[in-house]
Every structure is written in structure tokens, then in C-alpha cells.
Scaffold this motif. Structure first.
Motif, PDB file in Angstrom:
ATOM      1  N   ASP A 118      -4.079   5.112  -6.650  1.00 26.88           N
ATOM      2  CA  ASP A 118      -3.930   5.362  -5.222  1.00 26.88           C
ATOM      3  C   ASP A 118      -5.058   4.730  -4.416  1.00 26.88           C
ATOM      4  O   ASP A 118      -4.827   4.152  -3.352  1.00 26.88           O
ATOM      5  CB  ASP A 118      -3.891   6.864  -4.961  1.00 26.88           C
ATOM      6  CG  ASP A 118      -3.232   7.199  -3.639  1.00 26.88           C
ATOM      7  OD1 ASP A 118      -1.988   7.140  -3.570  1.00 26.88           O
ATOM      8  OD2 ASP A 118      -3.948   7.487  -2.668  1.00 26.88           O
ATOM      9  N   SER A 156       0.835  -1.209   0.000  1.00 25.00           N
ATOM     10  CA  SER A 156       0.000   0.000   0.000  1.00 25.00           C
ATOM     11  C   SER A 156       0.863   1.248   0.000  1.00 25.00           C
ATOM     12  O   SER A 156       0.624   2.201  -0.767  1.00 25.00           O
ATOM     13  CB  SER A 156      -0.925   0.019   1.220  1.00 25.00           C
ATOM     14  OG  SER A 156      -2.014  -0.855   1.051  1.00 25.00           O
ATOM     15  N   ALA A 171      -2.016  -1.318 -10.083  1.00 26.42           N
ATOM     16  CA  ALA A 171      -1.491   0.013  -9.787  1.00 26.42           C
ATOM     17  C   ALA A 171      -0.260   0.318 -10.616  1.00 26.42           C
ATOM     18  O   ALA A 171      -0.170   1.363 -11.275  1.00 26.42           O
ATOM     19  CB  ALA A 171      -1.170   0.122  -8.296  1.00 26.42           C
ATOM     20  N   ILE A 189       2.708   2.020  -3.316  1.00 28.28           N
ATOM     21  CA  ILE A 189       1.753   2.565  -4.291  1.00 28.28           C
ATOM     22  C   ILE A 189       1.419   4.014  -3.954  1.00 28.28           C
ATOM     23  O   ILE A 189       1.454   4.908  -4.802  1.00 28.28           O
ATOM     24  CB  ILE A 189       0.478   1.712  -4.337  1.00 28.28           C
ATOM     25  CG1 ILE A 189       0.790   0.315  -4.870  1.00 28.28           C
ATOM     26  CG2 ILE A 189      -0.595   2.376  -5.205  1.00 28.28           C
ATOM     27  CD1 ILE A 189      -0.342  -0.680  -4.693  1.00 28.28           C
ATOM     28  N   TRP A 190       1.095   4.272  -2.675  1.00 31.18           N
ATOM     29  CA  TRP A 190       0.728   5.627  -2.270  1.00 31.18           C
ATOM     30  C   TRP A 190       1.869   6.610  -2.472  1.00 31.18           C
ATOM     31  O   TRP A 190       1.646   7.734  -2.917  1.00 31.18           O
ATOM     32  CB  TRP A 190       0.299   5.635  -0.798  1.00 31.18           C
ATOM     33  CG  TRP A 190      -1.002   4.946  -0.550  1.00 31.18           C
ATOM     34  CD1 TRP A 190      -2.009   4.739  -1.436  1.00 31.18           C
ATOM     35  CD2 TRP A 190      -1.425   4.358   0.680  1.00 31.18           C
ATOM     36  NE1 TRP A 190      -3.040   4.055  -0.833  1.00 31.18           N
ATOM     37  CE2 TRP A 190      -2.711   3.809   0.455  1.00 31.18           C
ATOM     38  CE3 TRP A 190      -0.851   4.229   1.944  1.00 31.18           C
ATOM     39  CZ2 TRP A 190      -3.432   3.154   1.462  1.00 31.18           C
ATOM     40  CZ3 TRP A 190      -1.568   3.583   2.940  1.00 31.18           C
ATOM     41  CH2 TRP A 190      -2.845   3.055   2.704  1.00 31.18           C
ATOM     42  N   GLY A 239      -4.565   1.272  -4.041  1.00 23.95           N
ATOM     43  CA  GLY A 239      -3.554   1.018  -3.026  1.00 23.95           C
ATOM     44  C   GLY A 239      -4.131   0.833  -1.637  1.00 23.95           C
ATOM     45  O   GLY A 239      -3.474   0.265  -0.761  1.00 23.95           O
ATOM     46  N   PHE A 297      -1.412  -4.548  -6.585  1.00 28.80           N
ATOM     47  CA  PHE A 297      -0.097  -4.010  -6.920  1.00 28.80           C
ATOM     48  C   PHE A 297       0.114  -3.976  -8.437  1.00 28.80           C
ATOM     49  O   PHE A 297       0.586  -2.979  -8.991  1.00 28.80           O
ATOM     50  CB  PHE A 297       0.988  -4.860  -6.254  1.00 28.80           C
ATOM     51  CG  PHE A 297       2.382  -4.352  -6.496  1.00 28.80           C
ATOM     52  CD1 PHE A 297       2.856  -3.238  -5.828  1.00 28.80           C
ATOM     53  CD2 PHE A 297       3.218  -4.997  -7.391  1.00 28.80           C
ATOM     54  CE1 PHE A 297       4.142  -2.762  -6.037  1.00 28.80           C
ATOM     55  CE2 PHE A 297       4.509  -4.533  -7.606  1.00 28.80           C
ATOM     56  CZ  PHE A 297       4.976  -3.410  -6.931  1.00 28.80           C
TER      57      PHE A 297
END
Length: 201
Positions: free
Chosen positions: A125, A40, A101, A43-44, A128, A98
Motif C-alpha cells: 500500500d 495508485s 505491489a 493498489i490501494w 502504491g 505496480f
């Protein structure tokens, strides 16, 4: 001219809230009390920083700076989460989030339209949040409600501080604020359910 100092103050407050949220959160990661999901945060971090660049291109001005600061710190949290082995469990669902993203990120490079880039990256996002939603559903005490509540307030201030209002500049902070509120609501529900279940046994 009179509008600028007002927006600069709001941006400064938003940046201060970003640090106010992250510093204690990072401390809890180091102590082991909070176990963030590495996927997470990777990705963020990536999406937040690139959205910052898109907001700057669309003249978001000082209102975009808290997003840029947040992107840099988020990348650090991802690194720290990996080093501390906070939550490195990876399921098939996590890989799905994942992959979706990361496959969307190259579109920023090929797109000359900041709006399209922000739409794609905001979607990335929000995706994520998937692994964190999954983890927090099973372990509702593994995330900090204060942390996400500060980010709701921060993103509201970001939207007010923007110098140019458009879908490009507003979409990302608005979507993240909503996602944080939904995550908080789910965590509170699961905590109450766990307490009720424990009280009934």
C-alpha cells in the motif's frame, strides 16, 4: 461491556469521515478538477480490502470496519479514475511500483499468519503512494489536501476503535496515516515553492 459502545461510536465516526472524504473527492474526479492516478488507486483498493480481512481474523472488531468500507470505495475510485481517464499516464517508475505491489499480493494467499499478510500488504500500500507522490510533486494542485487530512484523522480513530491491539491490527492504519501526512507536507511545500517562483517572475 462498557468499552464496546465507545469503540462502536468511534468506528461509526471513522466510517462517516471516510464518506465525508470520498464523496467530495469523487465529485471532483467527475468534474475533472482532481485527476487521481489509476495505478495508485488499484493498489490501494486491493490492499485495503485484504488488510480488512486480516484485521477481522485477528479480532480487530468494529475498528476494522472503516477499513473494509474504505477498501470498497477505493476500488470504485480506481474504476472511476479509469473511466474518466483522470490520469492514465504510465511511466517506467509507475510500472515498477505496480509490479512490486501486485507480486506481493499472492503472499496473502499462501500465508496463514495475518501478521505476515498485513506487513506485506502495508508495504504494498505504501508503494502504491509512489505514483501519486510523483504526480503530486510535478502537479501539486492535482490532489486535495482536505481529502488526505480527513484520512489522517480517520486512521487515528480506527486505531483507537480497534478491539484488539497488535501489530496486525495497528500497522496498516498507522502507516497509511504517516504516508498521508508526508504526502500533504510535500504538496504544501511544492505549492509554496510554485507560488514563490511565480511571484518572482
Amino acid at each position: 461491556m462498557g468499552v464496546m459502545p465507545y469503540k462502536e461510536i468511534l468506528s461509526a465516526v471513522a466510517i462517516a469521515l471516510t464518506f465525508a472524504a470520498f464523496v467530495p473527492y469523487i465529485r471532483t474526479i467527475i468534474s475533472g478538477a482532481t485527476k487521481p492516478h489509476v495505478f495508485s488507486w488499484i493498489i490501494w483498493g486491493a490492499t485495503t480490502f485484504v488488510v480488512f480481512l486480516a484485521q477481522i481474523e485477528d479480532k480487530g472488531g468494529v475498528g476494522a470496519w472503516p477499513i473494509g468500507v474504505s477498501g470498497c470505495i477505493t476500488v470504485f475510485v480506481a474504476f472511476l479514475a479509469y473511466v474518466k481517464r483522470a490520469d492514465i499516464t504510465i511511466t517506467k517508475t509507475d510500472w515498477l511500483f505496480f509490479t512490486l505491489a501486485m507480486s506481493s499480493l499472492p503472499l496473502w494467499y499462501f500465508s496463514s499468519d495475518p501478521l505476515w499478510a498485513v506487513v506485506v500488504l502495508t508495504t504494498v500500500d505504501v508503494l502504491g503512494f509512489g505514483p501519486t507522490f510523483r504526480k503530486a510533486y510535478s502537479f501539486p494542485h492535482s490532489e486535495s489536501l482536505l481529502f488526505f487530512s480527513l484520512f489522517v484523522v480517520r486512521n487515528i480513530l480506527v486505531m483507537i476503535a480497534l478491539e484488539n491491539y497488535s501489530i496486525t491490527t495497528v500497522l496498516f492504519p498507522a502507516a497509511v496515516a504517516v504516508a498521508c501526512m508526508l504526502l500533504m507536507a510535500m504538496i504544501m511545500y511544492r505549492r509554496r515553492a510554485a507560488t514563490t517562483l511565480a511571484g518572482g517572475t
